[in-house]
Design an enzyme around this catalytic site. Sequence first.
Site, PDB file in Angstrom:
ATOM      1  N   ARG A   1     105.994  45.801  98.821  1.00 27.53           N
ATOM      2  CA  ARG A   1     107.327  45.647  99.400  1.00 27.53           C
ATOM      3  C   ARG A   1     107.870  44.273  99.017  1.00 27.53           C
ATOM      4  O   ARG A   1     107.107  43.297  98.891  1.00 27.53           O
ATOM      5  CB  ARG A   1     107.279  45.754 100.927  1.00 27.53           C
ATOM      6  CG  ARG A   1     108.660  45.692 101.580  1.00 27.53           C
ATOM      7  CD  ARG A   1     108.585  45.543 103.081  1.00 27.53           C
ATOM      8  NE  ARG A   1     109.925  45.397 103.654  1.00 27.53           N
ATOM      9  CZ  ARG A   1     110.183  44.950 104.876  1.00 27.53           C
ATOM     10  NH1 ARG A   1     109.181  44.582 105.668  1.00 27.53           N
ATOM     11  NH2 ARG A   1     111.420  44.845 105.298  1.00 27.53           N
ATOM     12  N   HIS A   2     109.169  44.178  98.837  1.00 26.69           N
ATOM     13  CA  HIS A   2     109.805  42.908  98.481  1.00 26.69           C
ATOM     14  C   HIS A   2     109.571  41.823  99.544  1.00 26.69           C
ATOM     15  O   HIS A   2     109.225  42.120 100.692  1.00 26.69           O
ATOM     16  CB  HIS A   2     111.315  43.105  98.290  1.00 26.69           C
ATOM     17  CG  HIS A   2     112.015  43.555  99.539  1.00 26.69           C
ATOM     18  ND1 HIS A   2     112.355  42.706 100.562  1.00 26.69           N
ATOM     19  CD2 HIS A   2     112.413  44.788  99.934  1.00 26.69           C
ATOM     20  CE1 HIS A   2     112.952  43.372 101.528  1.00 26.69           C
ATOM     21  NE2 HIS A   2     112.988  44.653 101.176  1.00 26.69           N
TER      22      HIS A   2
ATOM     23  N   GLU B   1     110.632  38.550 102.100  1.00 24.09           N
ATOM     24  CA  GLU B   1     111.602  38.446 103.200  1.00 24.09           C
ATOM     25  C   GLU B   1     112.992  38.062 102.694  1.00 24.09           C
ATOM     26  O   GLU B   1     113.146  37.174 101.851  1.00 24.09           O
ATOM     27  CB  GLU B   1     111.122  37.390 104.198  1.00 24.09           C
ATOM     28  CG  GLU B   1     112.038  37.230 105.411  1.00 24.09           C
ATOM     29  CD  GLU B   1     111.576  36.090 106.296  1.00 24.09           C
ATOM     30  OE1 GLU B   1     110.846  36.355 107.254  1.00 24.09           O
ATOM     31  OE2 GLU B   1     111.933  34.923 106.003  1.00 24.09           O
TER      32      GLU B   1
ATOM     33  N   LEU C   1     117.407  37.511 103.778  1.00 30.67           N
ATOM     34  CA  LEU C   1     118.311  37.045 104.826  1.00 30.67           C
ATOM     35  C   LEU C   1     118.617  38.168 105.814  1.00 30.67           C
ATOM     36  O   LEU C   1     118.641  37.956 107.027  1.00 30.67           O
ATOM     37  CB  LEU C   1     119.604  36.530 104.197  1.00 30.67           C
ATOM     38  CG  LEU C   1     120.668  35.987 105.161  1.00 30.67           C
ATOM     39  CD1 LEU C   1     120.133  34.762 105.907  1.00 30.67           C
ATOM     40  CD2 LEU C   1     121.945  35.640 104.403  1.00 30.67           C
TER      41      LEU C   1
ATOM     42  N   ASN D   1     116.706  40.711 106.519  1.00 25.61           N
ATOM     43  CA  ASN D   1     115.513  40.936 107.342  1.00 25.61           C
ATOM     44  C   ASN D   1     115.528  40.014 108.542  1.00 25.61           C
ATOM     45  O   ASN D   1     115.264  40.421 109.678  1.00 25.61           O
ATOM     46  CB  ASN D   1     114.234  40.668 106.536  1.00 25.61           C
ATOM     47  CG  ASN D   1     113.944  41.703 105.478  1.00 25.61           C
ATOM     48  OD1 ASN D   1     113.328  41.386 104.467  1.00 25.61           O
ATOM     49  ND2 ASN D   1     114.361  42.947 105.675  1.00 25.61           N
TER      50      ASN D   1
ATOM     51  N   ARG E   1     116.726  41.917  95.517  1.00 23.06           N
ATOM     52  CA  ARG E   1     115.586  41.403  96.280  1.00 23.06           C
ATOM     53  C   ARG E   1     114.244  41.822  95.677  1.00 23.06           C
ATOM     54  O   ARG E   1     113.277  41.068  95.735  1.00 23.06           O
ATOM     55  CB  ARG E   1     115.677  41.830  97.746  1.00 23.06           C
ATOM     56  CG  ARG E   1     115.721  43.334  98.032  1.00 23.06           C
ATOM     57  CD  ARG E   1     116.100  43.555  99.498  1.00 23.06           C
ATOM     58  NE  ARG E   1     116.076  44.938  99.945  1.00 23.06           N
ATOM     59  CZ  ARG E   1     117.105  45.774  99.863  1.00 23.06           C
ATOM     60  NH1 ARG E   1     118.241  45.384  99.291  1.00 23.06           N
ATOM     61  NH2 ARG E   1     117.009  47.007 100.356  1.00 23.06           N
TER      62      ARG E   1
ATOM     63  N   GLU F   1     115.597  51.580  97.993  1.00 23.38           N
ATOM     64  CA  GLU F   1     115.402  51.929  99.400  1.00 23.38           C
ATOM     65  C   GLU F   1     116.236  53.163  99.743  1.00 23.38           C
ATOM     66  O   GLU F   1     117.102  53.583  98.963  1.00 23.38           O
ATOM     67  CB  GLU F   1     115.807  50.732 100.266  1.00 23.38           C
ATOM     68  CG  GLU F   1     115.612  50.895 101.767  1.00 23.38           C
ATOM     69  CD  GLU F   1     114.158  51.164 102.150  1.00 23.38           C
ATOM     70  OE1 GLU F   1     113.729  52.329 101.950  1.00 23.38           O
ATOM     71  OE2 GLU F   1     113.483  50.262 102.666  1.00 23.38           O
TER      72      GLU F   1
END
EC number: 5.4.2.12
Length: 226
Positions: free
Chosen positions: A11-12, A14, A16, A18, A61, A86
């Site tokens: 998963r990418h 963290e 903004l 998030n 991201r 996503e």
Amino acid sequence: MTGDARVHFVRHAETLFNVNGQLQGWCDSPLTERGERQAAALGERMRELPLAAAFTSDLTRTRTTTAAALAGHPGIEPVPMTELREWHLGGWEGKPNAHLWTPVFAEYGYEYEPGSPAWPAMTADGRETVIDTVRRLDPLGRAESAADVRARLTSGLTRIVDVAREADGDVLVVTHGMVLGTLLRQLAPGHLVKAGFPNCGTVTVTWTEGALAVGEIVDTGAFSAA
């Protein structure tokens, strides 16, 4: 499948959104400073692996995370893929998380709260039913259906696995938290993610003599400096 292969799904780092608690399906936001440290830590972990190829969602991201992950493998040019994006959240994109999840959780008889323990029960039969609930409730009618997500993931995974079977080494795939649960179920029907994917969380899938095995989630981002 007959040959051996090993693919690391990540998963990418963290972002903004998030931190702000905003929905970011197909929309985007930059990595935070903490996210940059997570991605750098991922790169150090990946440096130790015999990577031969890399694929990434084409969103910013994931591409930023992938670039850091490949710091120790400058000869690898990652392949961006729209298939690895996503879930598309339609009219909910960019809005606070609660705007979407409050009505979705209510559909299943639960009250929404971040990190809700109800999520495993809601997704006991896979995340596909939740995707269709999001689509049905979308005020703009633009969200993806489960069939939409399955179709693009099937296309993307076929390409990735074909490369992994022929590669002289491991394959890295950087994508998104929600889609990872769907993706792993595509590869291993019946597989359920026991917990959410942390930012830079990694799970390794191996094929050995035709047998597939899904590893545990490793919080790779936790190896970064605080």
